[in-house]
Design a protein around this motif. Structure first.
Motif, PDB file in Angstrom:
ATOM      1  N   HIS A  19       0.829  -1.210   0.000  1.00 45.40           N
ATOM      2  CA  HIS A  19       0.000   0.000   0.000  1.00 45.40           C
ATOM      3  C   HIS A  19       0.865   1.261   0.000  1.00 45.40           C
ATOM      4  N   PHE A  20       2.029   1.167   0.629  1.00 37.55           N
ATOM      5  CA  PHE A  20       2.962   2.291   0.629  1.00 37.55           C
ATOM      6  C   PHE A  20       3.422   2.569  -0.803  1.00 37.55           C
ATOM      7  N   ASP A  21       3.721   1.513  -1.537  1.00 35.32           N
ATOM      8  CA  ASP A  21       4.116   1.668  -2.940  1.00 35.32           C
ATOM      9  C   ASP A  21       2.977   2.268  -3.760  1.00 35.32           C
ATOM     10  N   HIS A  22       1.758   1.830  -3.486  1.00 38.91           N
ATOM     11  CA  HIS A  22       0.609   2.363  -4.220  1.00 38.91           C
ATOM     12  C   HIS A  22       0.407   3.852  -3.920  1.00 38.91           C
ATOM     13  N   MET A  23       0.550   4.236  -2.667  1.00 38.68           N
ATOM     14  CA  MET A  23       0.416   5.652  -2.311  1.00 38.68           C
ATOM     15  C   MET A  23       1.514   6.481  -2.960  1.00 38.68           C
ATOM     16  N   ALA A  24       2.730   5.951  -2.962  1.00 36.20           N
ATOM     17  CA  ALA A  24       3.826   6.663  -3.627  1.00 36.20           C
ATOM     18  C   ALA A  24       3.514   6.823  -5.109  1.00 36.20           C
ATOM     19  N   GLY A  25       2.963   5.795  -5.708  1.00 32.50           N
ATOM     20  CA  GLY A  25       2.588   5.864  -7.115  1.00 32.50           C
ATOM     21  C   GLY A  25       1.521   6.907  -7.380  1.00 32.50           C
ATOM     22  N   ILE A  26       0.554   7.008  -6.479  1.00 31.13           N
ATOM     23  CA  ILE A  26      -0.495   8.020  -6.622  1.00 31.13           C
ATOM     24  C   ILE A  26       0.112   9.418  -6.547  1.00 31.13           C
ATOM     25  N   PHE A  27       1.033   9.618  -5.603  1.00 34.53           N
ATOM     26  CA  PHE A  27       1.680  10.927  -5.498  1.00 34.53           C
ATOM     27  C   PHE A  27       2.526  11.238  -6.729  1.00 34.53           C
ATOM     28  N   ILE A  28       3.157  10.229  -7.297  1.00 33.63           N
ATOM     29  CA  ILE A  28       3.935  10.437  -8.516  1.00 33.63           C
ATOM     30  C   ILE A  28       3.013  10.870  -9.655  1.00 33.63           C
TER      31      ILE A  28
END
Length: 137
Positions: A19-28
């Protein structure tokens, strides 16, 4: 990996979670949209300074990516630099380093840096290539 990192502490477990990776992806992705909006404003208003709101949003994105990088370094420790994702990690660190240099210049300067930092802004477009990392995963 997630279980081993969670034993290092709660923050490490967070950094290892998908989920951390997904959130980082959303911010990107949000940052890509923002960079496009910012570039459009500069192209349409080449002689005008950027609105404070654009400068503030740019700084917020910097802090998000800075803390994401810091959390990953604390979580993965040596593996951050030597693990199988080391190339992406160095790429992320380089982008955050360039952006932090720009943020420092904004803080110490008494004038607008729009014209002086055009080359640094072009380097930030490299952030867009981080999307490849998301798509790859």
């Amino acid at each position: 990996v997630e279980l081993a990192l969670s034993k290092r502490g709660p923050l490490c477990g967070i950094a290892a979670h998908e989920h951390f990776d997904h959130m980082a992806g959303i911010f990107i992705l949000l940052n890509i949209v923002f960079v496009c909006v910012q570039a459009d404003f500069v192209a349409r208003n080449p002689l005008e300074p950027q609105p404070t709101s654009l400068i503030a949003v740019e700084t917020v994105f910097f802090f998000v990516f800075f803390f994401e990088l810091l959390l990953r370094i604390l979580a993965y420790r040596r593996d951050f630099f030597c693990g199988e994702e080391w190339r992406w990690n160095f790429f992320d660190a380089a982008i955050v380093a360039v952006t932090s240099f720009e943020e420092i210049l904004k803080l110490i300067s008494h004038t607008r840096l729009d014209s002086n930092l055009t080359s640094l802004r072009l380097l930030r477009i490299l952030k867009i290539t981080r999307v490849i990392r998301i798509v790859r995963v």
